[in-house]
Design a protein around this motif. Sequence first.
Motif, PDB file in Angstrom:
ATOM      1  N   TYR A  80      30.584  43.012  35.879  1.00 44.83           N
ATOM      2  CA  TYR A  80      29.881  44.021  36.682  1.00 44.83           C
ATOM      3  C   TYR A  80      30.869  45.094  37.150  1.00 44.83           C
ATOM      4  O   TYR A  80      30.568  46.293  37.136  1.00 44.83           O
ATOM      5  N   PHE A  81      32.058  44.638  37.565  1.00 45.75           N
ATOM      6  CA  PHE A  81      33.072  45.589  38.023  1.00 45.75           C
ATOM      7  C   PHE A  81      33.503  46.512  36.881  1.00 45.75           C
ATOM      8  O   PHE A  81      33.622  47.728  37.053  1.00 45.75           O
ATOM      9  N   GLN A  82      33.708  45.925  35.706  1.00 46.11           N
ATOM     10  CA  GLN A  82      34.205  46.692  34.562  1.00 46.11           C
ATOM     11  C   GLN A  82      33.186  47.719  34.056  1.00 46.11           C
ATOM     12  O   GLN A  82      33.571  48.780  33.544  1.00 46.11           O
ATOM     13  N   ILE A  83      31.895  47.418  34.224  1.00 41.82           N
ATOM     14  CA  ILE A  83      30.874  48.393  33.781  1.00 41.82           C
ATOM     15  C   ILE A  83      30.468  49.331  34.919  1.00 41.82           C
ATOM     16  O   ILE A  83      29.497  50.061  34.827  1.00 41.82           O
ATOM     17  N   LYS A  84      31.237  49.242  36.026  1.00 43.37           N
ATOM     18  CA  LYS A  84      31.090  50.152  37.165  1.00 43.37           C
ATOM     19  C   LYS A  84      29.792  49.950  37.958  1.00 43.37           C
ATOM     20  O   LYS A  84      29.317  50.861  38.637  1.00 43.37           O
ATOM     21  N   ASN A  85      29.236  48.743  37.874  1.00 44.72           N
ATOM     22  CA  ASN A  85      28.095  48.405  38.731  1.00 44.72           C
ATOM     23  C   ASN A  85      28.673  47.747  39.978  1.00 44.72           C
ATOM     24  O   ASN A  85      28.670  46.521  40.131  1.00 44.72           O
ATOM     25  N   TYR A  86      29.188  48.584  40.890  1.00 47.00           N
ATOM     26  CA  TYR A  86      30.004  48.084  41.993  1.00 47.00           C
ATOM     27  C   TYR A  86      29.193  47.351  43.058  1.00 47.00           C
ATOM     28  O   TYR A  86      29.722  46.466  43.737  1.00 47.00           O
ATOM     29  N   ASN A  87      27.932  47.709  43.218  1.00 49.37           N
ATOM     30  CA  ASN A  87      27.097  46.969  44.175  1.00 49.37           C
ATOM     31  C   ASN A  87      26.967  45.507  43.767  1.00 49.37           C
ATOM     32  O   ASN A  87      27.194  44.600  44.582  1.00 49.37           O
ATOM     33  N   PHE A  88      26.606  45.268  42.510  1.00 50.16           N
ATOM     34  CA  PHE A  88      26.467  43.899  42.021  1.00 50.16           C
ATOM     35  C   PHE A  88      27.822  43.203  41.954  1.00 50.16           C
ATOM     36  O   PHE A  88      27.927  42.006  42.209  1.00 50.16           O
ATOM     37  N   ALA A  89      28.867  43.941  41.610  1.00 46.22           N
ATOM     38  CA  ALA A  89      30.209  43.355  41.534  1.00 46.22           C
ATOM     39  C   ALA A  89      30.628  42.818  42.900  1.00 46.22           C
ATOM     40  O   ALA A  89      31.099  41.678  43.020  1.00 46.22           O
ATOM     41  N   GLY A  90      30.458  43.640  43.936  1.00 45.73           N
ATOM     42  CA  GLY A  90      30.820  43.198  45.281  1.00 45.73           C
ATOM     43  C   GLY A  90      30.060  41.956  45.693  1.00 45.73           C
ATOM     44  O   GLY A  90      30.636  41.011  46.251  1.00 45.73           O
ATOM     45  N   TYR A  91      28.764  41.952  45.402  1.00 50.90           N
ATOM     46  CA  TYR A  91      27.927  40.793  45.749  1.00 50.90           C
ATOM     47  C   TYR A  91      28.369  39.544  44.991  1.00 50.90           C
ATOM     48  O   TYR A  91      28.493  38.464  45.567  1.00 50.90           O
ATOM     49  N   GLN A  92      28.643  39.673  43.690  1.00 47.23           N
ATOM     50  CA  GLN A  92      29.006  38.521  42.870  1.00 47.23           C
ATOM     51  C   GLN A  92      30.401  37.992  43.222  1.00 47.23           C
ATOM     52  O   GLN A  92      30.633  36.778  43.195  1.00 47.23           O
ATOM     53  N   PRO A 101      36.165  28.673  47.220  1.00 45.72           N
ATOM     54  CA  PRO A 101      37.172  29.237  48.137  1.00 45.72           C
ATOM     55  C   PRO A 101      38.609  28.820  47.811  1.00 45.72           C
ATOM     56  O   PRO A 101      39.551  29.509  48.205  1.00 45.72           O
ATOM     57  N   LYS A 102      38.803  27.714  47.104  1.00 49.60           N
ATOM     58  CA  LYS A 102      40.154  27.235  46.773  1.00 49.60           C
ATOM     59  C   LYS A 102      40.554  27.574  45.338  1.00 49.60           C
ATOM     60  O   LYS A 102      41.568  27.089  44.838  1.00 49.60           O
ATOM     61  N   SER A 103      39.770  28.391  44.684  1.00 48.16           N
ATOM     62  CA  SER A 103      40.051  28.766  43.296  1.00 48.16           C
ATOM     63  C   SER A 103      41.366  29.536  43.185  1.00 48.16           C
ATOM     64  O   SER A 103      41.762  30.269  44.096  1.00 48.16           O
ATOM     65  N   ASP A 104      42.028  29.385  42.036  1.00 43.73           N
ATOM     66  CA  ASP A 104      43.215  30.186  41.757  1.00 43.73           C
ATOM     67  C   ASP A 104      42.872  31.674  41.671  1.00 43.73           C
ATOM     68  O   ASP A 104      43.751  32.532  41.780  1.00 43.73           O
ATOM     69  N   LYS A 105      41.599  31.961  41.453  1.00 42.66           N
ATOM     70  CA  LYS A 105      41.137  33.348  41.330  1.00 42.66           C
ATOM     71  C   LYS A 105      40.585  33.903  42.648  1.00 42.66           C
ATOM     72  O   LYS A 105      40.081  35.028  42.674  1.00 42.66           O
ATOM     73  N   ALA A 106      40.683  33.117  43.722  1.00 44.85           N
ATOM     74  CA  ALA A 106      40.079  33.536  44.995  1.00 44.85           C
ATOM     75  C   ALA A 106      40.694  34.837  45.516  1.00 44.85           C
ATOM     76  O   ALA A 106      39.983  35.730  45.984  1.00 44.85           O
ATOM     77  N   ALA A 107      42.027  34.956  45.445  1.00 44.52           N
ATOM     78  CA  ALA A 107      42.692  36.176  45.936  1.00 44.52           C
ATOM     79  C   ALA A 107      42.266  37.394  45.119  1.00 44.52           C
ATOM     80  O   ALA A 107      41.941  38.450  45.678  1.00 44.52           O
ATOM     81  N   GLU A 108      42.250  37.233  43.800  1.00 39.84           N
ATOM     82  CA  GLU A 108      41.850  38.352  42.938  1.00 39.84           C
ATOM     83  C   GLU A 108      40.389  38.732  43.170  1.00 39.84           C
ATOM     84  O   GLU A 108      40.046  39.916  43.211  1.00 39.84           O
ATOM     85  N   ALA A 109      39.540  37.706  43.345  1.00 38.80           N
ATOM     86  CA  ALA A 109      38.123  37.966  43.602  1.00 38.80           C
ATOM     87  C   ALA A 109      37.939  38.692  44.929  1.00 38.80           C
ATOM     88  O   ALA A 109      37.132  39.620  45.038  1.00 38.80           O
ATOM     89  N   SER A 110      38.702  38.275  45.934  1.00 40.82           N
ATOM     90  CA  SER A 110      38.620  38.930  47.243  1.00 40.82           C
ATOM     91  C   SER A 110      39.058  40.390  47.137  1.00 40.82           C
ATOM     92  O   SER A 110      38.428  41.288  47.710  1.00 40.82           O
ATOM     93  N   PHE A 111      40.124  40.626  46.396  1.00 37.56           N
ATOM     94  CA  PHE A 111      40.619  41.993  46.211  1.00 37.56           C
ATOM     95  C   PHE A 111      39.621  42.855  45.442  1.00 37.56           C
ATOM     96  O   PHE A 111      39.297  43.972  45.854  1.00 37.56           O
ATOM     97  N   LEU A 112      39.107  42.320  44.332  1.00 39.15           N
ATOM     98  CA  LEU A 112      38.169  43.097  43.512  1.00 39.15           C
ATOM     99  C   LEU A 112      36.842  43.325  44.236  1.00 39.15           C
ATOM    100  O   LEU A 112      36.205  44.366  44.056  1.00 39.15           O
ATOM    101  N   GLY A 113      36.443  42.358  45.057  1.00 38.50           N
ATOM    102  CA  GLY A 113      35.240  42.552  45.869  1.00 38.50           C
ATOM    103  C   GLY A 113      35.424  43.704  46.840  1.00 38.50           C
ATOM    104  O   GLY A 113      34.560  44.570  46.984  1.00 38.50           O
TER     105      GLY A 113
END
Length: 280
Positions: A80-92, A101-113
């Motif tokens: 969603y982020f890559q196709i520039k649908n930022y509303n859905f990206a933030g929600y997802q 919450p303990k995922s290795d991707k949690a920091a990246e997800a928080s940043f991209l959100g």
Amino acid sequence: MFLKLHKILPLALVLTLFFSCNEYQKVLKNEDVKAKYDMAEKFYEEKDFKRANRLFEQIAPKYVGKPQGERVLFFLADTYFQIKNYNFAGYQFERFIKSYPKSDKAAEASFLGAKSYYMLSPRYSLDQTDTDKALVKLQNFINTYPESEFLPEANAMAKELTTKKEKKAFEIAKQFTKLGNSYILDYSISAVAALDNFVSDFPGTVFREEALYLKLVATANLALNSTENRKQERLETAETAYNNLIKYYPETSFQKDANNLIEKINEQLAPYKAQEITSK
């Protein structure tokens, strides 16, 4: 030989695209979740995010609670982020963080959100609801992941958004000051209040010098056009505004205009000061 290859290669490319699209349509319509998953990952790796997104969207509910669910949900948010649908990206991305919450991707997800909301922030003159939301998300990320590789970019985005909010607040105060030049005292009163709030809310703003100068302009307009019963008080307020400007910015770029105003203020203050001396 070269001419034959020149004709064959475009045809081969067209055929490859045709079979690829045909295969995609078949997988999209069938019920084989594993086939959808494999093709979605393939498209994701090839950066064909639009088609990957559609497949991840279909299979995400099927992987809730399963080992692959974490991977699928992150990829769904990222497509969603890559196709520039930022509303859905933030929600997802928010969904991902709540689910893992303990995922290795949690920091990246928080940043991209947070960055998704940053991308939704409009120009300063428009409603800043998304800007406020982005600032909250960015601050949460900065506080939670102070060692993250994404921290410098997050700080830069937060600074940019804060400056945008400053500019909006400053332009409102500036507009009131301009309207005060029309000798309608209510505009000057509003300008003084807006400028006081602005300096208080944004003490480190890049617009501070101009804001202090505009407060001098607004208080001078108010004082010089005031009724007699409020004139002395307002002249003294304008004098204080001038002193504040010179105190913090002794070589202010507004020196010439500021000096012209203080001369007018002092000229009208002189009789009041003389009267005070006489009464003592």
